[in-house]
Write a protein that holds these residues in place. Structure first.
Motif, PDB file in Angstrom:
ATOM      1  N   LEU A  49       0.818  -1.214   0.000  1.00 37.78           N
ATOM      2  CA  LEU A  49       0.000   0.000   0.000  1.00 37.78           C
ATOM      3  C   LEU A  49       0.852   1.265   0.000  1.00 37.78           C
ATOM      4  O   LEU A  49       0.787   2.076  -0.923  1.00 37.78           O
ATOM      5  N   GLN A  50       1.652   1.460   1.044  1.00 33.93           N
ATOM      6  CA  GLN A  50       2.389   2.706   1.203  1.00 33.93           C
ATOM      7  C   GLN A  50       3.565   2.803   0.229  1.00 33.93           C
ATOM      8  O   GLN A  50       3.766   3.817  -0.436  1.00 33.93           O
ATOM      9  N   TRP A  51       4.357   1.726   0.185  1.00 32.90           N
ATOM     10  CA  TRP A  51       5.603   1.765  -0.583  1.00 32.90           C
ATOM     11  C   TRP A  51       5.336   1.907  -2.071  1.00 32.90           C
ATOM     12  O   TRP A  51       6.056   2.648  -2.769  1.00 32.90           O
ATOM     13  N   ASP A  52       4.325   1.214  -2.576  1.00 34.53           N
ATOM     14  CA  ASP A  52       4.015   1.322  -3.997  1.00 34.53           C
ATOM     15  C   ASP A  52       3.506   2.712  -4.346  1.00 34.53           C
ATOM     16  O   ASP A  52       3.784   3.232  -5.432  1.00 34.53           O
ATOM     17  N   GLU A  53       2.759   3.311  -3.429  1.00 33.57           N
ATOM     18  CA  GLU A  53       2.250   4.657  -3.694  1.00 33.57           C
ATOM     19  C   GLU A  53       3.398   5.653  -3.830  1.00 33.57           C
ATOM     20  O   GLU A  53       3.400   6.506  -4.728  1.00 33.57           O
ATOM     21  N   VAL A  54       4.387   5.548  -2.954  1.00 35.63           N
ATOM     22  CA  VAL A  54       5.537   6.447  -3.052  1.00 35.63           C
ATOM     23  C   VAL A  54       6.327   6.157  -4.322  1.00 35.63           C
ATOM     24  O   VAL A  54       6.718   7.076  -5.056  1.00 35.63           O
ATOM     25  N   SER A  59      17.347   5.023 -13.155  1.00 36.03           N
ATOM     26  CA  SER A  59      17.414   5.378 -11.730  1.00 36.03           C
ATOM     27  C   SER A  59      18.412   4.504 -10.975  1.00 36.03           C
ATOM     28  O   SER A  59      18.920   4.899  -9.925  1.00 36.03           O
ATOM     29  N   TYR A  60      18.713   3.322 -11.519  1.00 35.45           N
ATOM     30  CA  TYR A  60      19.710   2.448 -10.890  1.00 35.45           C
ATOM     31  C   TYR A  60      21.129   2.784 -11.361  1.00 35.45           C
ATOM     32  O   TYR A  60      22.029   3.008 -10.555  1.00 35.45           O
ATOM     33  N   LEU A  61      21.329   2.843 -12.672  1.00 35.80           N
ATOM     34  CA  LEU A  61      22.674   3.073 -13.211  1.00 35.80           C
ATOM     35  C   LEU A  61      23.143   4.504 -12.985  1.00 35.80           C
ATOM     36  O   LEU A  61      24.352   4.748 -12.840  1.00 35.80           O
ATOM     37  N   LEU A  62      22.223   5.440 -12.963  1.00 36.37           N
ATOM     38  CA  LEU A  62      22.553   6.842 -12.720  1.00 36.37           C
ATOM     39  C   LEU A  62      21.751   7.348 -11.529  1.00 36.37           C
ATOM     40  O   LEU A  62      21.049   8.356 -11.601  1.00 36.37           O
ATOM     41  N   GLY A  63      21.867   6.630 -10.448  1.00 35.90           N
ATOM     42  CA  GLY A  63      21.098   6.971  -9.256  1.00 35.90           C
ATOM     43  C   GLY A  63      21.390   8.358  -8.725  1.00 35.90           C
ATOM     44  O   GLY A  63      20.473   9.065  -8.272  1.00 35.90           O
ATOM     45  N   TRP A  64      22.631   8.771  -8.776  1.00 35.86           N
ATOM     46  CA  TRP A  64      22.981  10.088  -8.246  1.00 35.86           C
ATOM     47  C   TRP A  64      22.517  11.218  -9.159  1.00 35.86           C
ATOM     48  O   TRP A  64      22.006  12.233  -8.688  1.00 35.86           O
ATOM     49  N   ALA A  65      22.706  11.063 -10.454  1.00 40.94           N
ATOM     50  CA  ALA A  65      22.232  12.092 -11.377  1.00 40.94           C
ATOM     51  C   ALA A  65      20.712  12.199 -11.320  1.00 40.94           C
ATOM     52  O   ALA A  65      20.150  13.308 -11.354  1.00 40.94           O
ATOM     53  N   SER A  66      20.028  11.054 -11.193  1.00 40.86           N
ATOM     54  CA  SER A  66      18.569  11.058 -11.086  1.00 40.86           C
ATOM     55  C   SER A  66      18.124  11.725  -9.783  1.00 40.86           C
ATOM     56  O   SER A  66      17.159  12.500  -9.753  1.00 40.86           O
ATOM     57  N   SER A  67      18.820  11.429  -8.698  1.00 38.16           N
ATOM     58  CA  SER A  67      18.468  12.004  -7.398  1.00 38.16           C
ATOM     59  C   SER A  67      18.646  13.515  -7.389  1.00 38.16           C
ATOM     60  O   SER A  67      17.818  14.247  -6.822  1.00 38.16           O
ATOM     61  N   VAL A 111      13.485   4.826  -1.978  1.00 39.74           N
ATOM     62  CA  VAL A 111      12.385   4.833  -1.013  1.00 39.74           C
ATOM     63  C   VAL A 111      12.722   3.816   0.075  1.00 39.74           C
ATOM     64  O   VAL A 111      12.316   2.652   0.045  1.00 39.74           O
ATOM     65  N   ASN A 112      13.489   4.257   1.048  1.00 44.14           N
ATOM     66  CA  ASN A 112      13.937   3.392   2.139  1.00 44.14           C
ATOM     67  C   ASN A 112      14.676   4.248   3.150  1.00 44.14           C
ATOM     68  O   ASN A 112      14.788   5.463   3.000  1.00 44.14           O
ATOM     69  N   ALA A 113      15.198   3.620   4.174  1.00 41.60           N
ATOM     70  CA  ALA A 113      16.066   4.284   5.147  1.00 41.60           C
ATOM     71  C   ALA A 113      17.100   3.250   5.575  1.00 41.60           C
ATOM     72  O   ALA A 113      16.880   2.051   5.445  1.00 41.60           O
ATOM     73  N   PHE A 114      18.245   3.720   6.082  1.00 31.25           N
ATOM     74  CA  PHE A 114      19.364   2.821   6.329  1.00 31.25           C
ATOM     75  C   PHE A 114      20.111   3.192   7.611  1.00 31.25           C
ATOM     76  O   PHE A 114      20.155   4.361   7.996  1.00 31.25           O
ATOM     77  N   TYR A 115      20.689   2.181   8.225  1.00 30.64           N
ATOM     78  CA  TYR A 115      21.621   2.393   9.339  1.00 30.64           C
ATOM     79  C   TYR A 115      22.884   1.613   9.049  1.00 30.64           C
ATOM     80  O   TYR A 115      22.822   0.452   8.610  1.00 30.64           O
ATOM     81  N   SER A 116      24.045   2.222   9.269  1.00 27.86           N
ATOM     82  CA  SER A 116      25.324   1.539   9.079  1.00 27.86           C
ATOM     83  C   SER A 116      25.981   1.329  10.435  1.00 27.86           C
ATOM     84  O   SER A 116      26.383   2.306  11.087  1.00 27.86           O
ATOM     85  N   PRO A 117      26.098   0.074  10.888  1.00 29.18           N
ATOM     86  CA  PRO A 117      26.736  -0.183  12.181  1.00 29.18           C
ATOM     87  C   PRO A 117      28.227   0.136  12.170  1.00 29.18           C
ATOM     88  O   PRO A 117      28.797   0.450  13.208  1.00 29.18           O
ATOM     89  N   MET A 118      28.855   0.058  10.995  1.00 23.85           N
ATOM     90  CA  MET A 118      30.290   0.290  10.909  1.00 23.85           C
ATOM     91  C   MET A 118      30.664   1.730  11.244  1.00 23.85           C
ATOM     92  O   MET A 118      31.711   1.991  11.836  1.00 23.85           O
ATOM     93  N   LEU A 143      22.947   7.067  10.273  1.00 31.25           N
ATOM     94  CA  LEU A 143      21.581   6.782   9.832  1.00 31.25           C
ATOM     95  C   LEU A 143      21.253   7.680   8.640  1.00 31.25           C
ATOM     96  O   LEU A 143      21.490   8.887   8.685  1.00 31.25           O
ATOM     97  N   TRP A 144      20.709   7.069   7.580  1.00 25.24           N
ATOM     98  CA  TRP A 144      20.345   7.798   6.376  1.00 25.24           C
ATOM     99  C   TRP A 144      18.847   7.708   6.130  1.00 25.24           C
ATOM    100  O   TRP A 144      18.272   6.620   6.175  1.00 25.24           O
ATOM    101  N   VAL A 145      18.225   8.852   5.872  1.00 27.77           N
ATOM    102  CA  VAL A 145      16.806   8.895   5.509  1.00 27.77           C
ATOM    103  C   VAL A 145      16.705   9.652   4.185  1.00 27.77           C
ATOM    104  O   VAL A 145      16.683  10.882   4.159  1.00 27.77           O
ATOM    105  N   PRO A 146      16.680   8.943   3.049  1.00 29.88           N
ATOM    106  CA  PRO A 146      16.657   9.603   1.737  1.00 29.88           C
ATOM    107  C   PRO A 146      15.379  10.406   1.493  1.00 29.88           C
ATOM    108  O   PRO A 146      14.332  10.140   2.093  1.00 29.88           O
ATOM    109  N   ALA A 147      15.480  11.345   0.576  1.00 34.21           N
ATOM    110  CA  ALA A 147      14.318  12.153   0.201  1.00 34.21           C
ATOM    111  C   ALA A 147      13.191  11.282  -0.330  1.00 34.21           C
ATOM    112  O   ALA A 147      12.013  11.618  -0.182  1.00 34.21           O
ATOM    113  N   GLY A 148      13.547  10.154  -0.931  1.00 35.36           N
ATOM    114  CA  GLY A 148      12.538   9.291  -1.542  1.00 35.36           C
ATOM    115  C   GLY A 148      11.460   8.840  -0.592  1.00 35.36           C
ATOM    116  O   GLY A 148      10.305   8.651  -1.000  1.00 35.36           O
TER     117      GLY A 148
END
Length: 840
Positions: free
Chosen positions: A213-218, A514-522, A636-643, A647-652
Motif C-alpha cells: 500500500l504505502q511503498w508502492d504509492e511512493v 534510476s539504478y545506473l545513474l542513481g545520483w544524477a537522477s536524485s 524509497v527506504n532508510a538505512f543504518y550503518s553499524p560500521m 543513519l540515512w533517511v533519503p528524500a525518496g
C-alpha cells in the motif's frame, strides 16, 4: 456515565465495591459483564439469556470512543448520537423482558451526515435505534424467550459501529484501507489493511510478486515525476532514459557484441584468460569473481579492495543434485535453454549453441560444488596480500591484473613501512577476500581439473572456458539489446523466479536509469521536486526520537550504570544524513557530456567504464564517515550503518503517505517516525549492541548486561517463532524464524516505541488523546499493508531478514500497552496478551 443508568449496573458496582466508572477505567470487562449477566439471570428467573460474549461486546462499546478528544473535533455530533444509541442498546438488554424498548428520536442526525462515505454507519445507527432492538427483544411478543443469536447480532452491530467511530476522523485514504468489521483487538493488521487487501491490494500486477500500500504509492509517485523530468532533461539521466526508449536495433547489437565474441574465441590458455578477464572487468562486468571498493573492515579511515566469488545462475542445490545424481532440475534445463537462445541470437549455429549449453552447466556445477552459496550470503573477510593470491591461484598473473585495473598499489608494501594500527602499510590499501573458498575452485578450473579432482583434457578444458566466457559477455549485455535478447532474458527470469509479465518499455528504462545513474537522477529529483523544508522537519523528528531513546536508556533497569552511559554515548554519536547530502558527490556529474540520445548499450559501456575508473582512484582516498555511497536520495527506504554508526533517511521516503506537511503529526510520526526509529534502534539490535559508538566490536558493556539483553531478545525470538503456524496452508507448514528475523524485530519494537513517545512529548496537547493515538498506531500498521504471492511469501521466510508484514504489525503492537489502551483491548485478547516482550 454508565454507572448512572440501569440500577443493575449500580448494583454490580456496589457488589464489587467500586463504581461502574472505576470498573470501566480499570477495563475490568470480565467482572462487569459477568455481574451483569448474573443480574440478568435473576431478572429472568434463571437461565442464561445474555451470553457473556454478547454483553461484553455491548458494554465495551460505551467506552471505546474517546469522548474528550473526539468532541473537540468536527465529529462530536456523530460520536454523541452514536454513543447514546448504543447506550440505549445496553440499557434495553439489561431491562426486564416485559418492558418494551424505549423509542429514541434521531433528532440530531441530519440528512447531510449521510454523505462522505458515512451512509453505512448512519444506517446501522438508525437500525439499532429502531427496529433491530425491538427485533432482538422479541418484537410484539415481549414474553417470547430471547434469542441469543439475535442478541449477538445486535452486539456485533454495536461493535462495528464502535470500530467505525474509532476511525471516523481518520483521513479518507487511511479509512479506505481499513476493514472496520474486524475487531482491532483480535487482529489489528486485518483491521488496518483488510479492505485494501480485498480491493486494490487483491490483485498483484503480472510484472511483480507483491504489492504494498504505502511503498508502492511512493514509488509510483516518484516514478511519475521522474518520467516527466527524464523526458526533457539534457543531462546524463535524461539522455540515458531516452536512449533506452529508442531501443537497440539488431544490427547495433551485432556491432556491439562482435569484439566481445572474438575475445571469447581467443581464450585458449591462462594468459589469454587473464587478458579477457581484464577487458571484461574494466567494462564493469563479472567473470568468476567480482570486486568492489569499500570501507576497510580493519580500519574505517581507509578504503580497501574486496574480492568476492561470483554467484551461479541457478540455485546451488540444483547443481549439487546434478553432480550427485546426474538429474537436471527444471531450472538447470531452463538455464540450458537460455544459453542456447543467447548464443543463437548472437549468430552461432545450433551445434555451437548446444555445446555451449552443456559447457556452461558443467562450469557452473564445478563453481557451485566448490563454493556454497550460503557462505556467500553469510560472508567472512580475509585480509591477504598479493602473494597469497599468487600462492592459491598461481595460474593467474595477478600483477598483470592489478596493474591493468589500475590497482597496482593495492595489497603490497614492505614491513619497514609506516603501518596503520592493524598492521597494513599506509602506502597500500588493504586487499580483502570474501568467501575465499572460491579461489581454490578457480585454480582447479584454470588447471583443467574437474570438481572430482580428475584432470580434464586441455582441448575440452579450454573449449569449456570459451563457452563460458562467450555466454557471460552476451548475458551481461542482453538486457540492453534488441527485443529478441530481452525476451529471452525475461523467459529465463520467469523460469528461475516465477511467472511475471514483462515491464512496459518506459518502466524498464526508468528502472535502468534510476539504478545506473542513481545520483544524477536524485539530483534532478531534489532540485525540481523535493521541498527543502522537509529536510529540517525530518531532522527535528529524528532528534525528538533520539531524545526519548536516550531518556529511556537512563532508566533501563536491566543495564548497569556504566553500560547505560556507554549506550547513551553511542546514541549521541550517531549521525543523521537526511534527504540529500549537503555536498553532492562527483558521481552526480561524472558522465556529463559523454552520453547521447541514441546508442543505449554504448551509454551503458561509458557509465560502467567511468565507474571503474573512479573506483581505482577512490581506493586511495580517505572515506568520509557520512558518505552516502549507493544509498541514493531517490531511494524509497532508510538505512543504518553499524560500521560508522550513522543513519540515512533519503528524500525518496519523505513523501506521502509516509510524510506530508498537510498530515496530522500523529500520522507523520506513526508512518515516517517509526521507520526512523527502526533504523535508530538497529544500533542496539542483536548485532548493533555488540559495537560501540565508533562501530568497533569490543566488550563495551558489562557481561551481566549482555546476558540480560540476550534474555529479553530470546523472548522476542520465541514470540515470532509462533507466527505463521496458524497459516500452515499458506506457508506450506513453515513459520517465521525468530532468530533469523531478530534484528529487524528488535528494530521494529524500539522504533515504534520511541516514535510514539517522541510524538507525545513534542505534541503535549495530543498526549491524552486516544483519537490521536489511534491515528498513530494505524499509520504505523498501514506502513506494512502488503500482499505477496504464495511463492514469494514462502521464499521470504527463508531469505528475508524481516518478518512477514502482518507479523511486524501484530508482534510490535501486541507488546505495547499504550496501543491496548487506545483501542480498549481487554487483557488476554490477541492484541493484549498477558505475556509481553520488551527489550528497549
Amino acid at each position: 456515565d454508565i454507572h448512572a443508568h440501569p440500577p443493575v449496573v449500580n448494583r454490580c458496582a456496589n457488589r464489587e465495591r467500586a463504581t461502574g466508572r472505576r470498573l470501566i477505567r480499570k477495563r475490568d470487562w470480565s467482572t462487569l459483564t459477568g455481574c451483569l449477566a448474573g443480574e440478568g439471570d435473576s431478572w429472568r428467573g434463571g437461565g442464561s439469556w445474555l451470553p457473556a460474549a454478547t454483553s461484553e461486546a455491548a458494554v465495551r462499546f460505551i467506552i471505546m470512543v474517546d469522548f474528550p478528544a473526539m468532541t473537540r473535533r468536527k465529529g462530536a455530533l456523530l460520536v454523541a448520537v452514536a454513543s447514546l444509541a448504543l447506550l440505549s442498546v445496553v440499557c434495553v438488554l439489561f431491562a426486564s423482558s416485559t418492558m418494551s424498548p424505549r423509542s429514541v428520536a434521531l433528532e440530531g442526525v441530519k440528512n447531510r451526515f449521510y454523505k462522505n462515505g458515512n451512509e453505512g454507519l448512519y444506517r446501522k445507527i438508525k437500525d439499532l435505534y429502531g427496529w433491530k432492538i425491538d427485533w432482538a427483544m422479541g418484537g410484539d411478543e415481549p414474553e417470547t424467550p430471547l434469542s441469543e443469536s439475535r442478541l449477538d447480532a445486535v452486539a456485533d452491530d454495536a461493535s462495528h459501529v464502535a470500530s467505525y467511530l474509532q476511525i471516523a476522523e481518520f483521513p479518507g485514504d487511511m479509512r479506505a484501507a481499513i476493514d472496520p468489521t474486524i475487531d482491532p483487538c483480535d487482529d489489528f493488521y486485518e483491521f488496518a489493511c483488510g479492505h485494501w487487501e480485498e480491493s486494490k491490494g487483491a490483485t498483484i500486477p503480472k510484472d511483480a510478486s507483491s504489492v504494498a500500500l504505502q511503498w508502492d504509492e511512493v514509488d509510483d509517485g516518484i516514478e511519475k515525476k521522474m518520467r516527466s523530468l527524464f523526458e526533457t532533461d539534457e543531462g546524463p539521466a535524461g539522455l540515458l532514459y531516452r536512449s533506452c526508449l529508442a531501443g537497440t536495433q539488431p544490427a547495433e547489437a551485432w556491432d556491439l557484441l562482435t569484439p566481445w565474441l572474438d575475445l571469447a574465441e581467443n581464450v585458449t590458455d591462462n594468459t589469454s584468460f587473464v587478458d579477457a578477464s581484464i577487458k571484461i572487468q574494466m567494462a564493469d562486468m563479472t567473470l568468476f569473481w567480482s570486486w568492489s571498493v569499500d570501507i576497510d573492515t580493519w580500519n574505517k579511515d581507509r578504503y580497501a579492495l574486496f574480492f568476492k566469488g561470483a554467484h551461479t545462475m541457478a540455485p546451488q542445490a540444483d547443481y549439487m543434485t546434478l553432480a550427485e545424481t546426474g538429474v537436471e532440475s527444471k531450472k538447470i534445463k531452463a538455464l540450458k535453454d537460455l544459453v542456447r537462445d543467447m548464443v543463437q541470437l548472437s549468430g552461432y549455429d545450433d551445434e555451437t549453441a548446444d555445446n555451449d549449453a552443456e559447457n556452461v552447466v558443467l562450469m557452473e556445477t564445478q563453481m557451485a560444488v566448490g563454493q556454497n552459496d550460503s557462505s556467500i550470503e553469510e560472508g567472512y573477510d580475509q585480509w591477504v596480500d598479493r602473494g597469497y593470491l599468487s600462492h592459491v591461484v598461481p595460474e593467474v598473473d595477478w600483477d598483470l591484473w592489478f596493474d591493468n585495473m589500475n590497482f597496482s598499489g593495492v595489497g603490497v608494501g614492505d614491513d619497514d613501512e609506516e603501518m596503520d594500527e592493524a598492521g597494513q602499510p599506509l602506502s597500500s590499501p588493504r586487499l580483502i577476500i570474501q568467501q575465499g573458498d572460491y579461489l581454490d575452485t578457480l585454480s582447479d578450473i584454470l588447471a583443467c581439473r574437474g570438481y572430482d579432482g580428475k584432470d580434464i583434457d586441455a582441448d575440452a578444458c579450454w573449449d569449456r572456458m570459451e563457452s563460458y566466457v562467450r555466454f557471460k559477455v552476451i548475458y551481461n549485455y542482453a538486457s540492453y539489446l534488441d527485443e529478441d535478447f530481452t525476451d529471452a532474458v525475461h523467459d529465463w527470469h520467469n523460469k528461475r523466479y516465477g511467472e511475471m509479465a514483462a515491464k512496459q518499455r518506459w518502466k524498464k528504462c526508468y528502472s535502468d536509469t534510476s539504478y545506473l545513474l542513481g545520483w544524477a537522477s536524485s539530483y534532478l529529483f531534489v532540485e525540481k521536486e523535493f521541498p527543502k523544508t522537509r529536510k529540517d522537519d525530518t531532522l527535528a523528528m529524528l532528534r525528538a526520537i533520539r531524545s526519548e531513546f536516550n531518556a529511556s536508556l537512563a532508566t533501563t533497569r536491566w543495564m548497569d550504570r556504566g553500560s547505560r552511559v556507554a549506550a547513551q554515548q553511542k546514541l549521541d554519536m550517531m549521525f543523521f544524513e537526511v534527504a540529500y547530502p549537503d555536498e553532492w558527490p562527483e558521481s552526480v556529474f561524472r558522465n556529463n557530456g559523454q552520453l547521447s540520445e541514441k546508442g543505449y548499450p554504448e551509454n551503458i559501456d561509458i557509465i560502467g567504464i567511468n565507474a571503474v575508473k573512479r573506483a581505482s582512484v577512490r581506493v586511495y582516498e580517505t572515506p568520509k564517515r557520512n558518505r552516502w555511497g549507493e544509498s541514493y536520495p531517490i531511494v524509497v527506504n532508510a538505512f543504518y550503518s553499524p560500521m560508522v554508526n550513522g543513519l540515512w533517511v533519503p528524500a525518496g521516503i519523505i513523501q506521502k503517505p509516509f510524510y506530508s506537511e498537510e498530515f496530522d503529526q500523529a500520522r507523520n510520526f506513526g508512518a515516517l517516525g517509526t521507520i526512523c526509529g527502526h533504523e535508530m534502534t538497529h544500533g542496539f539490535d542483536d548485532t548493533g549492541h555488540l559495537l560501540d559508538g565508533n562501530g568497533d566490536q569490543k566488550d563495551w558493556w558489562d557481561p551481566d548486561t549482555f546476558d540480560e539483553f540476550d534474555t529479553r531478545a530470546d523472548c522476542l525470538s520465541d514470540q515470532y517463532d509462533e507466527y505463521g503456524t496458524e497459516r500452515p496452508h499458506w506457508f506450506d507448514g513453515n513459520h517465521v524464524d525468530g532468530k533469523a528475523t531478530l534484528g529487524e524485530n528488535i528494530a521494529d519494537e524500539g522504533g515504534m516505541r520511541f516514535a510514539f513517545q517522541a510524538f507525545e512529548k513534542s505534541h503535549p496537547t495530543e498526549r491524552k488523546s486516544m483519537a490521536a493515538h489511534r491515528l498513530f498506531f494505524t499509520a504505523f500498521a498501514q506502513n506494512w499493508c502488503e500482499n505477496d504471492s504464495k511463492s514469494s511469501a514462502i521464499d521470504a521466510l527463508f531469505s528475508d531478514e524481516h518478518s512477514p508484514a502482518k507479523y511486524r504489525v501484530l508482534g510490535v503492537l501486541s507488546n505495547f500497552a499504550p496501543f491496548s489502551k487506545a483501542f480498549q483491548c481487554p487483557l488476554g485478547s490477541p492484541m493484549n496478551p498477558k505475556k509481553k516482550c520488551e527489550l528497549w
